[in-house]
Structures are given as structure tokens and as C-alpha cells.
Design a protein around this motif. Structure first.
Motif, PDB file in Angstrom:
ATOM      1  N   GLU A  42      93.604  52.830  51.433  1.00 12.39           N
ATOM      2  CA  GLU A  42      92.368  52.061  51.265  1.00 12.39           C
ATOM      3  C   GLU A  42      91.167  52.819  51.823  1.00 12.39           C
ATOM      4  OE1 GLU A  42      92.143  49.360  49.398  1.00 12.39           O
ATOM      5  OE2 GLU A  42      94.270  49.717  49.033  1.00 12.39           O
ATOM      6  N   LYS A  43      91.350  53.469  52.982  1.00 10.67           N
ATOM      7  CA  LYS A  43      90.255  54.255  53.568  1.00 10.67           C
ATOM      8  C   LYS A  43      89.853  55.405  52.643  1.00 10.67           C
ATOM      9  CE  LYS A  43      91.407  53.500  58.465  1.00 10.67           C
ATOM     10  NZ  LYS A  43      91.839  54.160  59.732  1.00 10.67           N
ATOM     11  N   CYS A  44      90.861  56.066  52.070  1.00 16.51           N
ATOM     12  CA  CYS A  44      90.589  57.217  51.201  1.00 16.51           C
ATOM     13  C   CYS A  44      89.816  56.800  49.948  1.00 16.51           C
ATOM     14  CB  CYS A  44      91.895  57.906  50.807  1.00 16.51           C
ATOM     15  SG  CYS A  44      92.673  58.807  52.168  1.00 16.51           S
ATOM     16  N   LYS A  45      90.146  55.636  49.399  1.00 14.84           N
ATOM     17  CA  LYS A  45      89.425  55.146  48.215  1.00 14.84           C
ATOM     18  C   LYS A  45      87.929  54.986  48.522  1.00 14.84           C
ATOM     19  CE  LYS A  45      93.396  52.600  46.363  1.00 14.84           C
ATOM     20  NZ  LYS A  45      93.971  51.257  46.126  1.00 14.84           N
ATOM     21  N   LYS A  46      87.635  54.450  49.710  1.00 16.82           N
ATOM     22  CA  LYS A  46      86.231  54.257  50.098  1.00 16.82           C
ATOM     23  C   LYS A  46      85.538  55.594  50.363  1.00 16.82           C
ATOM     24  CE  LYS A  46      87.149  49.693  52.077  1.00 16.82           C
ATOM     25  NZ  LYS A  46      87.280  48.897  53.321  1.00 16.82           N
ATOM     26  N   LEU A  47      86.277  56.517  50.996  1.00 16.33           N
ATOM     27  CA  LEU A  47      85.702  57.833  51.291  1.00 16.33           C
ATOM     28  C   LEU A  47      85.430  58.622  50.014  1.00 16.33           C
ATOM     29  CD1 LEU A  47      87.932  58.724  54.362  1.00 16.33           C
ATOM     30  CD2 LEU A  47      85.433  58.631  54.401  1.00 16.33           C
ATOM     31  N   ASP A  77      84.693  57.273  47.174  1.00 15.68           N
ATOM     32  CA  ASP A  77      83.585  56.609  46.493  1.00 15.68           C
ATOM     33  C   ASP A  77      82.257  57.120  47.037  1.00 15.68           C
ATOM     34  OD1 ASP A  77      82.461  54.721  44.687  1.00 15.68           O
ATOM     35  OD2 ASP A  77      82.057  53.398  46.387  1.00 15.68           O
ATOM     36  N   LYS A  78      82.218  57.295  48.380  1.00 13.74           N
ATOM     37  CA  LYS A  78      80.968  57.762  48.995  1.00 13.74           C
ATOM     38  C   LYS A  78      81.255  58.350  50.371  1.00 13.74           C
ATOM     39  CE  LYS A  78      76.217  56.342  49.973  1.00 13.74           C
ATOM     40  NZ  LYS A  78      75.257  55.197  50.046  1.00 13.74           N
ATOM     41  N   SER A  79      81.103  59.656  50.497  1.00 14.07           N
ATOM     42  CA  SER A  79      81.233  60.311  51.810  1.00 14.07           C
ATOM     43  C   SER A  79      80.648  61.712  51.721  1.00 14.07           C
ATOM     44  CB  SER A  79      82.700  60.380  52.243  1.00 14.07           C
ATOM     45  OG  SER A  79      83.438  61.270  51.419  1.00 14.07           O
TER      46      SER A  79
END
Length: 368
Positions: free
Chosen positions: A109-114, A116-118
Motif C-alpha cells: 500500500e505504501k509503494c502504491k502511494k509512493l 503515485d507521487k514521490s
């Protein structure tokens, strides 16, 4: 795909299907045509099918592979490879059952957010944070398990439905399972144009572009290598594609590029070099090139590496699951026997050294 469309979960006026095409001598290149025929027969002819490829096939006006998208895709593969190797390693020895899977799910889940935008800085830091989190999982390594690597056709070796959940079966039989990095396959695909140019003098420009692409991938994996090198858990590091290409030349020509080509053979060599002598070679029944570079090289590899314990297993709708399971169980029996013999030999050597040291000490005391 049709099951998903029939599920009622999606607005079919805003839905498309996407499938990768290699563009080479592989039946996967023809999947797009079969998908379109199946959609027509099932009453979904209006659903667009997008071909994801880098060779210019099936151009779609609504989908374009941009540089920012390509960068995110490469970062995704870095994350996936790292999570995969830490999942199987820790799950084999975890003290608290289920702890590794829970942490894996959290990081997914963290990787999906990262993704998306990081920023690049956040991406690099996340790699070290991920390894640090998995490092905290308590392991019981008092009883060593045989390490078993999986090689084979790219879909069959990764997709649980395609290989009848071979990872689960191996873990149930007492193995520590190692799967190869998908990024290694991406590097291998990049070497195609380089090899074509070296052997056939086709295109220097394409060759230079692919060399640059491999350098870019190596830069993305740099922090993964550092983080894993600092770990105490003996993870298999990302592959050096040029080292593997050089090592495999003693077994077969690098002109073998279909059915996973020379890379499948190189993965076997990589495993054996990293003390993973037990290998399951999973193969789709009808992929002839894959049988050549998989099953076809086993005899040569065994001659070169006598400790190699390799079992080829065919996967096909008509194949017997019982036969597949029996082949894997036989491989595990041999793997356990070999591991026990290795441990006994090591213990015997340690006892001999201890005995020699004691004799030397007593002799020295007598002289004194």
C-alpha cells in the motif's frame, strides 16, 4: 478479463483492457488477437484492447508510453523485486507466523502511494526503510532449509495460477524459495538489440540506446544493492546482466533469445553461484524454445556444476497436477539429503580442526 467485465464492478463505457506484447517469436505476441476475438464472442466488442509494447506494434491513440510513465514503471519493478525476495526469505523462517505477509501487505500500500507521487529522494529512502522494517522480523534459523530457486518462462514462473502455486507447495515441503528479479528479465530484453548489432551489425543507434537503458536500471537498483548488502539475512542481490552473459557463453550461444533465451540458463548459473543448487524449471508445454534453453541445457549444467539439483516441470491444462507435485517432492527429497550431507561434512571438518588444535595445544604445553 471477461470474468472481470461480467462482474458488474466496472462501467463498461469507461473500461479498457491492457496486455503486454513482446513482439518477438513468442505466442504471447498473438494474445491481443485472441482477446479481441473472445470479447467479440462474449458480447464485449466495444471494449478497447491496448497493447503495451516497446517495439511499435498496435499503436493506440489513447495510450502513450511517456518518459514519466516509464520511470514509474521501472520504480514499480524495483519495489516489486525487493518485496518479493524479502517476503519469501522471511516467511521461510519467521518466528511469528503471518508477520512477514502483514508487513508485505503494508508496504504494498505504501509503494502504491509512493509511485503515485514521490520525489527521487523519497523513493531512495523508502528502499532503506523497507529493508529496515523487514530486518526487524525475528527469524528462527536453527534448522537450515534447502534453498530452491525457480526459473522458467516469464509468465509461468511468476503467476501462481500458471504454476499451480508452486511456491506454496515448495514452502509446504520445507524449502526457502527464491524467485528471480523481474528487472533481470528487463535487462535481458535490453541486451537483444546489443546482441543483434554485435552478431549481425544491424543498428548501432539501438545498441547504444539499450546500453544506456541498462545503465539507468543499474542506477535505480544501486540503493537496493547497498541496502541488501548491509542486511544480515543473505538476500540474493540484483543480477549483473553482463556477468551472467559472460558466464553463460560456456553453455550456449547468446544468440538464443526466444523462450527467455540464454537468460533462463544464466539464472540457473546465478543460483548455483549463490549457493542455491536446487532449481525448479517451470515450462509451458508448447513453448519449444523454452524447452531448449531450459530442459535442454540441464545435462551440460550438471557436468559443469555437479552439485546442481534441477527438476524440469511442464505446466499445461492437460498436465497431471499429481505428476507435477511428485517431481517437486522428489527434488525436495534430494535437496534435503544433499543439505544434510553438506552439514555432516562441515561438522566433521570442524571436529578434525578442533582435534588438530587440541593436539597442537597439548604438544605445546608438554614442551613448556
Amino acid at each position: 478479463m471477461i470474468e472481470a467485465l461480467q462482474s458488474g464492478k466496472y462501467d463498461l463505457n469507461k473500461t479498457a483492457l491492457i496486455m503486454s506484447q513482446t513482439g518477438g517469436g513468442c505466442r504471447a505476441t498473438n494474445y491481443i488477437g485472441f482477446i479481441r476475438k473472445a470479447l467479440k464472442d462474449a458480447g464485449f466488442e466495444h471494449i478497447p484492447v491496448i497493447s503495451f509494447n516497446i517495439v511499435g506494434m498496435e499503436k493506440m491513440p489513447g495510450f502513450k508510453l511517456t518518459i514519466p510513465l516509464a520511470e514509474r514503471l521501472l520504480k514499480m519493478v524495483v519495489y516489486a523485486d525487493l518485496l518479493q525476495k524479502m517476503l519469501t526469505k522471511n516467511r521461510a523462517y519467521e518466528v511469528h507466523k503471518g508477520e512477514t505477509q502483514k508487513l508485505f501487505d503494508n508496504w504494498m500500500e505504501k509503494c502504491k502511494k509512493l509511485l503515485d507521487k514521490s520525489t527521487n529522494k523519497e523513493f531512495k529512502q523508502s528502499i532503506y526503510d523497507m529493508v529496515a522494517d523487514f530486518e526487524k522480523i525475528e527469524l528462527d534459523t536453527s534448522v537450515q532449509k534447502p534453498r530452491v530457486g525457480i526459473v522458467g518462462e516469464v509468465l509461468i514462473k511468476y503467476h501462481p495460477f500458471g504454476n499451480n502455486f508452486v511456491v506454496d507447495l515448495l514452502e509446504k515441503e520445507g524449502a526457502e524459495v527464491i524467485l528471480p528479479d523481474f528487472m533481470g528479465f528487463a535487462k535481458f530484453m535490453c541486451t537483444h538489440k546489443i546482441t543483434f548489432n554485435n552478431l549481425l551489425n544491424v543498428s548501432k543507434t539501438s545498441s547504444k540506446l539499450m546500453k544506456a537503458a541498462i545503465k539507468l536500471i543499474d542506477i535505480l537498483e544501486k540503493d537496493v544493492k547497498i541496502a541488501l548488502a548491509n542486511s544480515k539475512k543473505n538476500y540474493l542481490p540484483p543480477c549483473d546482466i553482463w556477468h551472467l552473459e559472460e558466464k553463460v557463453k560456456d553453455v550456449l550461444s547468446i544468440g538464443n533469445q526466444t523462450g527467455e533465451g540464454w537468460f533462463l540458463t544464466a539464472e540457473m548459473i546465478e543460483y548455483i553461484e549463490n549457493d542455491i543448487p536446487n532449481i525448479v524449471c517451470v515450462q509451458p508445454f508448447a513453448c519449444l524454445p523454452n524447452h531448449v534453453v531450459g530442459k535442454g541445457v540441464i545435462k551440460t549444467i550438471r557436468e559443469k556444476y555437479p552439485e546442481a539439483n534441477i527438476s524440469p516441470v511442464d505446466y499445461d491444462p492437460g498436465a497431471s497436477e499429481a505428476n507435477q507435485a511428485n517431481r517437486i517432492k522428489l527434488l525436495m527429497t534430494v535437496a534435503k539429503d544433499n543439505l544434510q550431507a553438506k552439514q555432516n561434512s562441515k561438522q566433521s571438518l570442524e571436529n578434525e580442526n578442533k582435534s588438530d588444535n587440541d593436539s597442537t595445544r597439548i604438544f605445546g604445553e608438554n614442551l613448556t
